[in-house]
Design an enzyme around this catalytic site. Structure first.
Site, PDB file in Angstrom:
ATOM      1  N   ASP A 162       9.521  -2.415 -17.034  1.00  0.00           N
ATOM      2  CA  ASP A 162       9.396  -1.734 -15.726  1.00  0.00           C
ATOM      3  C   ASP A 162      10.012  -0.726 -15.713  1.00  0.00           C
ATOM      4  OD1 ASP A 162       9.277  -0.950 -13.115  1.00  0.00           O
ATOM      5  OD2 ASP A 162       9.652  -2.794 -12.167  1.00  0.00           O
ATOM      6  N   TRP A 176      14.325  -6.148  -8.350  1.00  0.00           N
ATOM      7  CA  TRP A 176      13.050  -5.983  -8.842  1.00  0.00           C
ATOM      8  C   TRP A 176      12.672  -6.809  -9.972  1.00  0.00           C
ATOM      9  CZ3 TRP A 176       9.803  -3.678  -5.817  1.00  0.00           C
ATOM     10  CH2 TRP A 176      10.322  -2.843  -4.835  1.00  0.00           C
ATOM     11  N   LYS A 182       9.281   7.721  -7.746  1.00  0.00           N
ATOM     12  CA  LYS A 182      10.945   7.910  -7.712  1.00  0.00           C
ATOM     13  C   LYS A 182      10.928   9.075  -8.912  1.00  0.00           C
ATOM     14  CE  LYS A 182      11.387   3.033  -7.010  1.00  0.00           C
ATOM     15  NZ  LYS A 182      11.971   3.230  -5.850  1.00  0.00           N
TER      16      LYS A 182
END
Length: 362
Positions: free
Chosen positions: A173, A103, A197
């Site tokens: 993030d 990511w 999530k």
């Protein structure tokens, strides 16, 4: 329904059963108005209350006193990868990124198409088995910002503490670990997180942005790609993902009602210890894929000795009601995502299954 699955999906992920039941009850008739919340105007007082309440709950849970705005955006974290350099990287500035896995790599590649970037630190040499030490991070005094990925969902690694970048804005993030533990938001100029999530269903992205960053954003961008657009309109510039925000509101209330972030962290550590103990106590039958000091509270990754055994593990686990244990397609092996809404009982059942599988196949 007599039994719910043991849901270890990485995202979209488990939601609290209490939240699902309340949403089910209110689905057709929201608070006695004779309509579903999906049928009403986002300008209505009923929806504005949900929107405002969710923003206030995020500030309350994270202990944000003042100086930050909470925005509800669309496009997922992947859109944030582009919006951040577009808004905050000025000509002649480089943006620093800590490379910790898939990511972080995606964020870097998106930023490279917009401006100059540099790798401020990297875990690549270790095969992303560890988060770089905070002292390894290069913070250039003239950098536009330094970006970190708090938790690597695919690798299963997580920052134990966050770096101090001084006067250079720190951007994080936190998509896969937001609200799993207390966070000192004052360390960050901007935090962003896709909801699917740990916050709720897919469709809404939370951005927590410091006021001074808002004042320095680029003015030449399309309207929808400017953070200021959403700040001025309280995230209601255009039609928001109404149902996603509504479910997130319920999840935030559930977290608060269960003791807040201190309680979430305590429960999460107890849950993940069950599974990490099954790995560490297996005599090498299970191999953890991340070094101990970089292990995630949200995504536990591990391997077994052969591809044949791993296929058997997945097959038998599915027969026992476990869902989502197959690792990401880019890395394979096994992954158990233990987000806030995953019950302790599910983690206990997985640890017991792992011990039983080892005894039968070791």
């Amino acid at each position: 329904m007599t039994k719910r699955a043991y849901n270890f999906n990485a995202g979209p992920a488990a939601l609290p059963l209490e939240v699902l039941r309340q949403a089910q009850e209110e689905f057709v008739d929201f608070q006695g108005i004779g309509m579903s919340i999906m049928e009403i105007s986002h300008r209505s007082k009923q929806y504005e209350q949900v929107n405002d309440e969710a923003q206030a709950l995020i500030k309350e849970l994270l202990g944000i006193k003042s100086g930050y705005e909470v925005l509800f955006l669309q496009g997922g974290a992947s859109t944030q990868f582009a919006m951040i350099p577009m808004n905050f990287q000025k000509p002649g500035q480089a943006a620093g990124y800590v490379l910790t896995g898939s990511w972080a790599d995606k964020a870097i590649k998106e930023a490279q198409g917009i401006g100059e970037t540099y790798v401020a630190a990297s875990g690549q040499a270790s095969g992303f088995r560890r988060i770089p030490d905070l002292g390894e991070i290069e913070v250039r005094p003239d950098a536009a910002y330094v970006h970190i990925t708090s938790n690597e969902t695919i690798a299963g690694s997580q920052y134990a503490a966050y770096p101090d970048t001084g006067s250079v804005p720190l951007i994080g993030d936190l998509s896969s670990d937001i609200l799993c533990r207390p966070v000192d938001v004052s360390k960050f100029a901007l935090i962003y997180a896709g909801a699917q999530k740990n916050l709720g269903p897919s469709g809404v992205t939370v951005s927590i942005i410091r006021d001074d960053l808002l004042q320095n954003e680029a003015k030449h961008l399309p309207t929808m790609l400017r953070y200021g657009t959403h700040s001025k309109s309280k995230s209601l510039y255009n039609t928001p993902p109404v149902y996603s925000v509504y479910i997130m509101n319920l999840v935030l209330k559930w977290i608060k009602g269960n003791g807040g972030l201190e309680a979430m962290e305590r429960i999460n550590r107890d849950k993940t210890k069950l599974i990490y103990d099954a790995i560490d106590g297996s005599g090498g039958f299970y191999q953890g894929l991340v070094e101990a000091d970089s292990r995630s509270l949200m995504n536990i990754t591990f391997a077994i000795g052969s591809e044949e055994l791993e296929k058997k593990f997945i097959q038998e686990s599915e027969q026992q009601g476990f869902v989502g244990l197959k690792g990401h397609r880019d890395v394979g092996h096994m992954r158990a995502s233990t987000y806030n809404a995953v019950p302790y009982e599910s983690c206990k059942a997985l640890a017991e299954f792992m011990n039983d599988f080892r005894q039968r196949n070791g």
